[in-house]
Write a protein that holds these residues in place. Structure first.
Motif: not given
Length: 252
Positions: A99-106, A129-135, A146-147
């Motif tokens: 995904f394309i990292a949104p504003e404020g993503f690390g 709609y959004y999703v939650r992610t994790k490495g 993440i949108p």
């Protein structure tokens, strides 16, 4: 007629070594062209090229270590973020997505990131709609949701072969072996084919009786003109001789 048919049969016959070399040259050309096209697309557009709806990425960080290590090449099925937003079943919990990292993503806003979905698409108060992610190597999930529209693909697997190829292409020796030398060989082969074809065309120039002479078209035209004049003069002299002979016979 028989000679013409025989000539056509000879033209149809292609020796096995020549056929094999033609196939090898074609495969080399397609491979080199594909490599160069990939590099050009990445250089001039800044985008990753797709092939039949699939794309490859190189893992640049350690956030997915254990699943995808730094330097691995992953194969991704391209998805349309807007389509995913309309059909929430396309992205599921447990999928590894790009995904394309949104504003404020690390601090990597706008870059492509590969993480695992820990919460399937859900609707927020803003109506999106959004999703939650994790490495996989991280202790906690990503703070920024993440949108769904930012999702660009779903990871299918990693490719050892592509990783090895990319490693080879990055070195000067590998670039010479994979790109430069095949291009030179292709050019030499094409020049040789052209030279042989030109020589055959020259040898196959036909005289009036069908025998090859090796002469050029201009020389052939001049020769035919000369032969026509000589034939005309010869026939003229023959006709005059017959007329004179007839006059002698008619004398008493």
């Amino acid at each position: 007629m028989a000679r013409a048919m025989e000539t056509k049969e000879k033209k149809k016959k292609i020796s096995l070594p020549v056929l094999i070399i033609d196939i090898i040259v074609t495969v080399l050309f397609v491979f080199v062209f594909a490599c160069l096209l990939t590099v050009m697309i990445q250089t001039f557009t800044g985008k990753e090229p797709t092939l039949f709806g699939y794309r490859s990425f190189v893992v640049l960080t350690d956030s997915m270590t254990g699943t995808y290590d730094k330097g691995d090449v992953i194969i991704v099925k391209v998805v349309d973020g807007k389509e995913s937003a309309e059909d929430n079943s396309l992205i599921k919990e447990g999928d590894v997505i790009t995904f394309i990292a949104p504003e404020g993503f690390g601090g990597v806003d706008g870059y492509t990131v590969t993480h695992r979905v820990v919460k399937a698409p859900y609707k927020e108060v803003d109506g999106n709609y959004y999703v939650r992610t994790k490495g996989d190597a991280a202790a906690a999930e990503d703070e920024t949701p993440i949108p769904v529209e930012n999702v660009t693909g779903i990871v299918l697997c990693k490719s050892e072969a592509l990783a090895a190829l990319q490693g080879i292409l990055k070195s000067k020796t590998g670039f010479l072996l994979i790109i430069v030398i095949p291009l030179v060989l292709i050019a030499v082969w094409q020049i040789a084919v052209f030279a042989v074809a030109s020589a055959k065309n020259k040898k196959q120039t036909q005289t009036a009786d069908g025998q090859p002479t090796g002469e050029t078209d201009e020389e052939r035209i001049e020769r035919l003109k000369k032969e026509a004049v000589e034939e005309y003069v010869k026939n003229k002299e023959s006709d005059e001789g017959k007329e004179n002979e007839g006059e002698v016979k008619r004398k008493p």
